[in-house]
Design a protein around this motif. Structure first.
Motif, PDB file in Angstrom:
ATOM      1  N   HIS A   9     -31.441 -38.675 -35.920  1.00  0.00           N
ATOM      2  CA  HIS A   9     -32.273 -39.643 -36.640  1.00  0.00           C
ATOM      3  C   HIS A   9     -33.603 -39.009 -37.017  1.00  0.00           C
ATOM      4  O   HIS A   9     -34.096 -38.086 -36.364  1.00  0.00           O
ATOM      5  N   HIS A  10     -34.210 -39.561 -38.067  1.00  0.00           N
ATOM      6  CA  HIS A  10     -35.585 -39.228 -38.430  1.00  0.00           C
ATOM      7  C   HIS A  10     -36.222 -40.517 -38.931  1.00  0.00           C
ATOM      8  O   HIS A  10     -35.622 -41.247 -39.715  1.00  0.00           O
ATOM      9  N   ARG A  11     -37.439 -40.756 -38.489  1.00  0.00           N
ATOM     10  CA  ARG A  11     -38.097 -42.014 -38.838  1.00  0.00           C
ATOM     11  C   ARG A  11     -39.199 -41.765 -39.863  1.00  0.00           C
ATOM     12  O   ARG A  11     -40.008 -40.842 -39.718  1.00  0.00           O
ATOM     13  N   ILE A  12     -39.215 -42.606 -40.904  1.00  0.00           N
ATOM     14  CA  ILE A  12     -40.283 -42.585 -41.911  1.00  0.00           C
ATOM     15  C   ILE A  12     -40.915 -43.974 -41.902  1.00  0.00           C
ATOM     16  O   ILE A  12     -40.302 -44.951 -42.341  1.00  0.00           O
ATOM     17  N   GLY A  13     -42.126 -44.090 -41.370  1.00  0.00           N
ATOM     18  CA  GLY A  13     -42.736 -45.407 -41.236  1.00  0.00           C
ATOM     19  C   GLY A  13     -41.850 -46.300 -40.388  1.00  0.00           C
ATOM     20  O   GLY A  13     -41.439 -45.942 -39.284  1.00  0.00           O
ATOM     21  N   ALA A  14     -41.515 -47.479 -40.925  1.00  0.00           N
ATOM     22  CA  ALA A  14     -40.666 -48.416 -40.190  1.00  0.00           C
ATOM     23  C   ALA A  14     -39.180 -48.219 -40.481  1.00  0.00           C
ATOM     24  O   ALA A  14     -38.357 -48.985 -39.985  1.00  0.00           O
TER      25      ALA A  14
END
Length: 243
Positions: free
Chosen positions: A101-106
């Protein structure tokens, strides 16, 4: 704002909760012997991106010139093994394997499986292909039908599925209208949008060749028979869908 804009081929602008993501940018009039049959997007409409997502290393999905032309300073998310192809572009590269996974903001971006030969060219070393689950939006990249698609059932509200390529014949490792309809029968999203059609053609074929105009409607017809509960929205390049 939550919407998707079909830019053309496998290029989709996905806007979720203030986050702007662009998939597989191919933003040139010609790539080798293949030419674009629809207008290019306004470059300003593709500024201020939060991330670029690359599904695999084929030139019509990982086009280094198109990525550079975006003037994008944020992360470029690619399958593991692709970073070396982009090293000279001096980009912020994030490599993912299936399940990572990679998170961008929400917004959570999960790399999911795809069945497609992702080598840059026939003699290059193997590089995997990926799809991405972006919160509850599934972008399939390039893939063939595979049993593991059923694992996305209940996880994807919107499915962006390839339904053709750029020539009159569909090579192995790609979804066509019927197999894409089978895919949404497995996944059962709320909405399905056909992509990877109607944008590019070989130079020697006319701009009204049947394979340029029929795959979207063919997918709509096949989906009505195989997955009648799914709302299919056929977008032409440049059109958008509010979610």
């Amino acid at each position: 704002m939550q919407r998707v804009t079909y830019v053309g081929h496998a290029t989709v602008l996905i806007e979720l909760g203030g986050v702007r993501l662009l998939t597989d940018p191919l933003l040139r009039r010609r790539l080798g012997h293949v030419t674009r049959r629809v207008p290019l997007p306004d470059p300003e409409s593709l500024r201020d991106l939060d991330a670029v997502l690359i599904s695999h290393a084929h030139a019509d999905h990982l086009d280094i010139g198109s990525v550079r032309g975006l003037q994008h300073a944020g992360p470029v998310i690619v399958p593991r093994g692709c970073a070396r192809l982009l090293r000279r572009a001096h980009l912020d590269i994030v490599e993912l394997d299936v399940g990572e996974h990679h998170r961008i903001g929400a917004v959570d971006i999960e790399a999911v499986a795809a069945v497609h030969n992702g080598r840059r060219h026939p003699l290059a070393r193997p590089i995997p292909s990926l799809g991405f689950l972006i919160d509850r939006v599934y972008f399939a990249g390039d893939t063939d039908l595979f049993d593991g698609m059923s694992a996305l059932r209940g996880r994807a509200d919107v499915a962006l599925l390839p339904v053709w390529g750029w020539g009159p014949r569909l090579p192995a490792g790609h979804l066509g209208p019927e197999t894409a309809a089978q895919a949404i029968a497995h996944i059962q999203p709320r909405i399905a949008v056909p992509i990877h059609w109607g944008t590019y053609r070989p130079l020697h074929l006319g701009a009204r060749a049947k394979f340029l105009t029929s795959p979207g409607e063919d997918f709509l017809r096949e989906a009505a028979a195989l997955a009648p509960a799914v709302d299919v929205r056929v977008l032409r390049p440049g059109e958008r869908l509010e979610l």
